[in-house]
Design a protein around this motif. Sequence first.
Motif, PDB file in Angstrom:
ATOM      1  N   SER A  28      22.956 -29.357  24.346  1.00 51.37           N
ATOM      2  CA  SER A  28      21.898 -28.432  24.790  1.00 51.37           C
ATOM      3  C   SER A  28      22.294 -26.990  24.482  1.00 51.37           C
ATOM      4  O   SER A  28      21.457 -26.153  24.156  1.00 51.37           O
ATOM      5  N   GLU A  29      23.601 -26.701  24.523  1.00 50.09           N
ATOM      6  CA  GLU A  29      24.053 -25.360  24.157  1.00 50.09           C
ATOM      7  C   GLU A  29      23.760 -25.106  22.672  1.00 50.09           C
ATOM      8  O   GLU A  29      23.303 -24.031  22.275  1.00 50.09           O
ATOM      9  N   ASN A  46      21.436 -26.563  20.955  1.00 42.78           N
ATOM     10  CA  ASN A  46      19.981 -26.438  20.806  1.00 42.78           C
ATOM     11  C   ASN A  46      19.509 -25.039  21.139  1.00 42.78           C
ATOM     12  O   ASN A  46      18.641 -24.473  20.471  1.00 42.78           O
ATOM     13  N   THR A  47      20.090 -24.450  22.193  1.00 49.49           N
ATOM     14  CA  THR A  47      19.689 -23.090  22.581  1.00 49.49           C
ATOM     15  C   THR A  47      20.074 -22.107  21.475  1.00 49.49           C
ATOM     16  O   THR A  47      19.278 -21.242  21.084  1.00 49.49           O
ATOM     17  N   ALA A 106      17.786 -22.540  18.512  1.00 48.97           N
ATOM     18  CA  ALA A 106      16.462 -21.938  18.722  1.00 48.97           C
ATOM     19  C   ALA A 106      16.538 -20.429  18.518  1.00 48.97           C
ATOM     20  O   ALA A 106      15.659 -19.819  17.882  1.00 48.97           O
ATOM     21  N   ALA A 107      17.610 -19.820  19.022  1.00 52.10           N
ATOM     22  CA  ALA A 107      17.771 -18.365  18.851  1.00 52.10           C
ATOM     23  C   ALA A 107      17.950 -18.030  17.371  1.00 52.10           C
ATOM     24  O   ALA A 107      17.421 -17.031  16.867  1.00 52.10           O
ATOM     25  N   CYS A 112      25.802 -16.131  18.855  1.00 55.44           N
ATOM     26  CA  CYS A 112      26.467 -17.056  19.780  1.00 55.44           C
ATOM     27  C   CYS A 112      27.091 -16.292  20.944  1.00 55.44           C
ATOM     28  O   CYS A 112      27.102 -16.776  22.065  1.00 55.44           O
ATOM     29  N   GLU A 121      24.607 -15.597  23.716  1.00 55.22           N
ATOM     30  CA  GLU A 121      24.280 -16.655  24.670  1.00 55.22           C
ATOM     31  C   GLU A 121      24.911 -16.407  26.028  1.00 55.22           C
ATOM     32  O   GLU A 121      24.395 -16.815  27.051  1.00 55.22           O
ATOM     33  N   THR A 150      23.191 -13.027  29.612  1.00 53.90           N
ATOM     34  CA  THR A 150      21.865 -13.337  30.125  1.00 53.90           C
ATOM     35  C   THR A 150      21.252 -12.085  30.710  1.00 53.90           C
ATOM     36  O   THR A 150      21.941 -11.093  30.929  1.00 53.90           O
TER      37      THR A 150
END
Length: 513
Positions: A353-354, A356-357, A360-361, A381, A384, A387
């Motif tokens: 999932s990391e 995938n994030t 997407a970015a 990276c 990420e 936040t």
Amino acid sequence: MSDKLIIFDTTLRDGEQSPGASMTKDEKLRIARQLERLKVDVIEAGFAASSNGDFDCVQAIANTIKDSTVCSLARANDRDISRAAEALKGANRARIHTFIATSPLHMEKKLRMTPDQVFEQAKQSVRFARNLVDDIEFSPEDGYRSDMDFLCRVLEAVIKEGATTLNIPDTVGYAIPELYGNFIRTLRERVPNSDKAIWSVHCHNDLGMAVANSLAGVKIGGARQVECTINGLGERAGNCSLEEVVMAVRTRRDYFNLDVGVDTTQIVPASRMVSQTTGFVVQPNKAVVGANAFAHASGIHQDGVLKARDTYEIMRAEDVGWSANKIVLGKLSGRNAFKQRLQDLGIEMESESEINTAFAAFKELADRKSEIFDEDILALCSDESVTAEKEQYGLVSLSQRSETGERPHARVVFTVAGKEFLGESDGNGPVDASLKAIETHVKSGAELVLYSVNAITSGSTESQGEVTVRLQHSGRVVNGVGADPDIVVASAKAYLSALNKLHSKADRVAAQG
Ligand SMILES: CC(=O)SCCNC(=O)CCNC(=O)[C@H](O)C(C)(C)COP(=O)(O)OP(=O)(O)OC[C@H]1O[C@@H](n2cnc3c(N)ncnc32)[C@H](O)[C@@H]1OP(=O)(O)O
Ligand SMILES: CC(C)C(=O)C(=O)O
């Protein structure tokens, strides 16, 4: 019939006939040395009779080159041929290449000679040249547009006079592959004693078919010498390109069944040298030597190449002198290529999932930026971990005043850990004033090592501008990116974003240690 294909390079003669490509003696010598490293069989060094300067070039190359045959062009007259022979005196292996046009058009309108006069001059010139040098090439200029019977008569005569290579030029790039191949074959079949000479092809690229015509001359016609140039340089639209013809014969050895003596790993260095010397830029999509010739930009191809290179590569980049093939990340890339790049960059992601994030970015960024560099991925990276809640610095508003003749002044309102501050400063320009205004309070001590502006949207004055700043502090390097239609605002945003990253890295280091 011989199974070796002779590579005759004419970059320094026909290549130099490209308008704007004229070269100095030192430049020609440098290229000649590279052609020798490339192991071409013959280097046509110039046209000795054309000027004292070109005479010197041919002479210098003849005195320097040891392995390849060195050749000079000469019109079909005693003066040109004598000059060529004189310039070539020091060569290990010397060739005189003499020519005269044989097409009705050239004979009547340009030479203003009858076919019989041309016939006699061709014969006489080859005889004269053969008394000076053993290796004689004869070219009936505009040969492809010549009358077949007349051409056969001329070629038969020059073989008798001792021509060792017969080169049939498609001087104006008028030929079609199959027709040119058949033309050469017919000549070889009809000219008596045709096997006493090597048959050669010299094709121009006016219709973009120089390489195809040359290969047809070889395959259908039985030619065993190809005249070509690095990067396809040459008169008008250029000549047959060396890199393409050599790699075609080598890659499709199953079809041509011919050997070429060229060291193909020297192709890209030769291409670069010729391009830098002449200032003729190689188009990115040029076969073999273009920057994109071994670059893959689309996800499906990248996935295939990463699994097995030969899915989308018929040659190896390393075999022609590139250091490697390239996977270019951009908006058409897929997850597999992205994951591979993370691995290459040593970026470890803990979960799918990391990834995938991050992917997407990456896709979002790639929609705005045509090519994504490794620095972008590193920055992305590290983003990420920054936040929205963790943001230390944020922009509230910015105003600046700049007038001709006055030092620009900026007022920037920004937040630090949620609290508003106002910074004001002058600067060399509005951007400089704005960043200094932020620093009046932040005092980061960071060094600005890169500042760049890109238009994200199309190139009108309403474009969204994207600014990247790179800051360095205590061995840490971070990129900050900010976008806004106002470049000064985009710069302030980018600067604050980089400060956020520095801050969050510093926090992490503190927490670890
Ligand atoms: C297809 C090709 O690429 S051929 C090679 C083309 N390359 C070049 O022309 C570059 C070098 N050329 C030069 O430096 C000059 O043109 C020179 C030195 C060769 C000749 O210069 P000039 O004597 O001033 O003649 P110019 O170039 O104006 O005209 C060419 C002359 O050569 C004649 N000629 C052309 N080809 C040939 C030939 N193969 N054999 C004999 N004479 C020829 C022409 O009929 C013309 O003669 P003319 O003066 O009696 O009318
Ligand atoms: C001199 C000959 C070989 C030539 O360059 C041509 O015809 O294009």
